[in-house]
Scaffold this motif. Structure first.
Motif, PDB file in Angstrom:
ATOM      1  N   LEU A 259     -24.902 -31.885  24.546  1.00 21.87           N
ATOM      2  CA  LEU A 259     -24.998 -31.616  25.867  1.00 21.87           C
ATOM      3  C   LEU A 259     -25.539 -32.625  26.580  1.00 21.87           C
ATOM      4  CD1 LEU A 259     -24.593 -29.379  28.174  1.00 21.87           C
ATOM      5  CD2 LEU A 259     -26.865 -28.509  27.470  1.00 21.87           C
ATOM      6  N   GLY A 260     -26.780 -33.329  26.315  1.00 16.48           N
ATOM      7  CA  GLY A 260     -27.344 -34.345  27.019  1.00 16.48           C
ATOM      8  C   GLY A 260     -26.390 -35.416  27.323  1.00 16.48           C
TER       9      GLY A 260
ATOM     10  N   LEU B 177     -33.625 -29.009  23.457  1.00 12.82           N
ATOM     11  CA  LEU B 177     -32.225 -28.561  22.824  1.00 12.82           C
ATOM     12  C   LEU B 177     -31.291 -29.514  23.558  1.00 12.82           C
ATOM     13  CD1 LEU B 177     -32.652 -24.812  22.574  1.00 12.82           C
ATOM     14  CD2 LEU B 177     -32.075 -26.352  20.438  1.00 12.82           C
ATOM     15  N   ALA B 178     -31.328 -29.455  25.029  1.00 17.04           N
ATOM     16  CA  ALA B 178     -30.252 -30.294  25.708  1.00 17.04           C
ATOM     17  C   ALA B 178     -30.449 -31.657  25.383  1.00 17.04           C
ATOM     18  CB  ALA B 178     -30.609 -30.149  27.351  1.00 17.04           C
ATOM     19  N   VAL B 179     -31.361 -32.397  25.009  1.00 20.85           N
ATOM     20  CA  VAL B 179     -31.276 -33.709  24.824  1.00 20.85           C
ATOM     21  C   VAL B 179     -30.840 -34.073  23.382  1.00 20.85           C
ATOM     22  CG1 VAL B 179     -32.815 -35.941  24.505  1.00 20.85           C
ATOM     23  CG2 VAL B 179     -33.332 -34.133  26.489  1.00 20.85           C
ATOM     24  N   LEU B 180     -31.169 -33.252  22.576  1.00 18.55           N
ATOM     25  CA  LEU B 180     -30.591 -33.508  20.962  1.00 18.55           C
ATOM     26  C   LEU B 180     -29.656 -33.183  20.698  1.00 18.55           C
ATOM     27  CD1 LEU B 180     -34.323 -32.342  19.513  1.00 18.55           C
ATOM     28  CD2 LEU B 180     -33.443 -34.856  19.969  1.00 18.55           C
TER      29      LEU B 180
ATOM     30  N   VAL C  83     -27.293 -44.306  28.735  1.00 21.83           N
ATOM     31  CA  VAL C  83     -27.514 -42.912  28.124  1.00 21.83           C
ATOM     32  C   VAL C  83     -28.603 -42.924  27.173  1.00 21.83           C
ATOM     33  CG1 VAL C  83     -26.259 -41.104  27.068  1.00 21.83           C
ATOM     34  CG2 VAL C  83     -25.161 -42.065  28.979  1.00 21.83           C
ATOM     35  N   HIS C  84     -28.380 -43.922  26.191  1.00 25.53           N
ATOM     36  CA  HIS C  84     -29.494 -43.967  24.974  1.00 25.53           C
ATOM     37  C   HIS C  84     -30.895 -43.923  25.689  1.00 25.53           C
ATOM     38  CE1 HIS C  84     -31.122 -44.784  21.134  1.00 25.53           C
ATOM     39  NE2 HIS C  84     -31.629 -46.147  21.623  1.00 25.53           N
ATOM     40  N   LEU C  85     -31.015 -44.919  26.478  1.00 29.68           N
ATOM     41  CA  LEU C  85     -32.294 -45.123  27.107  1.00 29.68           C
ATOM     42  C   LEU C  85     -32.744 -43.970  27.656  1.00 29.68           C
ATOM     43  CD1 LEU C  85     -32.011 -48.743  28.302  1.00 29.68           C
ATOM     44  CD2 LEU C  85     -33.398 -47.977  26.201  1.00 29.68           C
ATOM     45  N   ALA C  86     -32.092 -43.401  28.590  1.00 27.42           N
ATOM     46  CA  ALA C  86     -32.405 -41.981  29.258  1.00 27.42           C
ATOM     47  C   ALA C  86     -32.825 -41.180  28.287  1.00 27.42           C
ATOM     48  CB  ALA C  86     -31.323 -41.537  30.100  1.00 27.42           C
ATOM     49  N   ARG C  87     -32.117 -40.727  27.137  1.00 27.83           N
ATOM     50  CA  ARG C  87     -32.240 -39.663  26.309  1.00 27.83           C
ATOM     51  C   ARG C  87     -33.447 -39.927  25.637  1.00 27.83           C
ATOM     52  NH1 ARG C  87     -26.966 -38.223  22.862  1.00 27.83           N
ATOM     53  NH2 ARG C  87     -28.489 -36.421  22.194  1.00 27.83           N
ATOM     54  N   THR C  88     -33.875 -41.079  25.290  1.00 32.29           N
ATOM     55  CA  THR C  88     -34.990 -41.653  24.555  1.00 32.29           C
ATOM     56  C   THR C  88     -36.248 -41.081  25.220  1.00 32.29           C
ATOM     57  OG1 THR C  88     -33.919 -43.282  23.323  1.00 32.29           O
ATOM     58  CG2 THR C  88     -36.431 -43.383  23.473  1.00 32.29           C
ATOM     59  N   TRP C  89     -36.182 -41.459  26.726  1.00 38.79           N
ATOM     60  CA  TRP C  89     -37.335 -41.349  27.583  1.00 38.79           C
ATOM     61  C   TRP C  89     -37.473 -39.777  27.589  1.00 38.79           C
ATOM     62  CZ3 TRP C  89     -38.628 -38.529  31.841  1.00 38.79           C
ATOM     63  CH2 TRP C  89     -39.778 -38.683  32.376  1.00 38.79           C
ATOM     64  N   ALA C  90     -36.562 -38.951  27.762  1.00 41.78           N
ATOM     65  CA  ALA C  90     -36.473 -37.297  27.857  1.00 41.78           C
ATOM     66  C   ALA C  90     -37.039 -36.806  26.645  1.00 41.78           C
ATOM     67  CB  ALA C  90     -35.194 -36.945  28.180  1.00 41.78           C
TER      68      ALA C  90
END
Length: 423
Positions: free
Chosen positions: A318-319, A312-315, A334-341
């Motif tokens: 909020l993330g 929920l936080a990543v999608l 930011v895009h790379l970090a969210r992809t990893w999470a």
């Protein structure tokens, strides 16, 4: 009961959650320095990854102390053992930081760019006291948990968090130090403050413990045999982070990948930390009658909740707000970090499910099973990462998939060991 379980779990979980926000607080200041780049974040990631690996033999002191701190003789033997192991890890930290061993590890084995390796060296020097402080803190926290003072563990982590914020904030505001220096000093100040707090808080319990005599004796060799598999397990588990950083060095723009991985790990770590708090709860409460199935259901429920919250936080926005607005990351990071999470979103659930098996095996003194399963985990992780690098598949999601696959196999091995024990 749920209430009894929560009374043990929540203080320890609060401690882990607070600890998970230590990195974001430090990066909150470091990322706002004008000279901070991907190289700075990558160097700090290498420093903290290596430092945590060096102190990994003392991480198991929490479980060892929680399990064995039963009487005066046990306490004295634990204190002696803790002093010895803290001395050893401090010497190793000094050797890595102050000798050519650093270049061998970071430049040759981890294949990090020269700029990252040069930036991280001073950070390793600053972090030399880190390992001993962590070891003493975990040893005293185990005593606190064993004797019903788990809330003090949470308060100790609050002290650590406040110390990290003050140290990083003061150095950011009133010094011209580089980001790696500020990060190193903040991390060391935080763990030293927490170790002092835990030691002072545990003194009344230790005083009472020293008045508890028993015919049950604990030999030094027996203690070492109990703790050694926990140390090996921690060393193998934490080696995963430097291995991932090494694998990412074979991708395109390695400094940006390592930097984004560090930020993605920070985004995911609070949810995974909810599982790190569970083994000691299982160790302590499995002694209660008919508790095993309830504790298993509790661990699974916590894991499911943690993975859902992470997604929920990543999608949701909020993330992005957290990474870009709070941690001050560039948009591409930011895009790379969210992809990893997102790719790693199953890990909190698996960590919590594993915690029940780890706690039960530790409580029954079958700690060797943890070492064997973790060795299999590392072998799968290394094989997956370097096969991906050889095939040109290395990107930010590759390590997350590799860790998830390796963790699934590790969980299956732990379950097999527990099934054999029951049989």
């Amino acid at each position: 009961t749920l209430r009894q379980t929560l009374s043990f779990y929540l203080p320890v979980a609060a401690s882990w959650l607070l600890m998970a926000f230590e990195g974001p607080i430090i990066y909150f200041f470091v990322n706002r320095l004008p000279e901070t780049t991907d190289v700075t974040r990558a160097a700090l990631g290498v420093v903290i990854g290596l430092s945590i690996w060096i102190e990994s033999p003392v991480i198991g002191l929490l479980s060892t102390s929680t399990t064995l701190a039963r009487n005066r003789q046990h306490y004295l033997q634990l204190r002696r053992f803790t002093a010895h192991i803290c001395l050893v890890v401090s010497l190793v930290a000094a050797l890595v930081a102050l000798t050519p061993l650093y270049d061998l590890i970071v430049r040759s084995w981890m294949n990090q760019p020269d700029a990252v390796a040069d930036g991280g060296r001073i950070g390793m020097v600053i972090m030399i006291p880190w390992s001993a402080a962590i070891g003493w803190r975990r040893y005293t926290q185990g005593i606190l948990i064993r004797h019903g003072a788990a809330r003090a563990v949470g308060w100790g982590t609050a002290v650590r968090l406040a110390s990290a914020a003050v140290a990083a904030g003061v150095l950011y505001q009133f010094s011209n130090l580089p980001g790696v220096w500020i990060g190193g000093f903040a991390w060391v100040s935080a763990v030293v403050a927490e170790a002092i707090y835990a030691h002072l808080t545990a003194r009344p319990i230790i005083y009472a413990l020293c008045r508890t005599e028993s015919n049950e004796q604990l030999g030094y060799r027996e203690l070492a045999r109990f703790h050694l598999p926990l140390s090996i397990t921690s060393m193998i588990a934490i080696l995963g982070k430097p291995v991932i950083q090494t694998g990412l060095a074979y991708g395109k723009n390695p400094a940006a990948l390592v930097s984004a991985y560090e930020m993605g790990w920070i985004l995911m770590f609070p949810m995974r930390a909810l599982g790190f708090a569970l083994p000691e709860v299982v160790i302590r409460l499995q002694e209660e009658q008919d508790s095993h199935r309830f504790l298993l259901r509790f661990c699974v429920a916590v894991g499911a909740l943690a993975s859902v919250i992470l997604l929920l936080a990543v999608l949701t926005p909020l993330g992005e707000w957290y990474l870009q607005g709070v941690l001050f990351l560039p948009a591409d990071n930011v895009h790379l970090a969210r992809t990893w999470a997102i790719a790693a979103s199953l890990l909190p659930f698996l960590t919590c499910a594993q915690a029940w098996l780890r706690g039960m095996l530790t409580a029954t003194r079958r700690t060797y099973a943890l070492g064997v399963s973790m060795g299999i985990y590392l072998a799968v992780l290394v094989a997956f990462l370097f096969a991906s690098a050889a095939l040109g598949w290395m990107n930010i999601a590759t390590p997350a998939i590799a860790v998830t696959v390796a963790t699934l196999i590790e969980t299956a091995v732990l379950h097999r060991f527990w099934a054999l024990h029951k049989r």
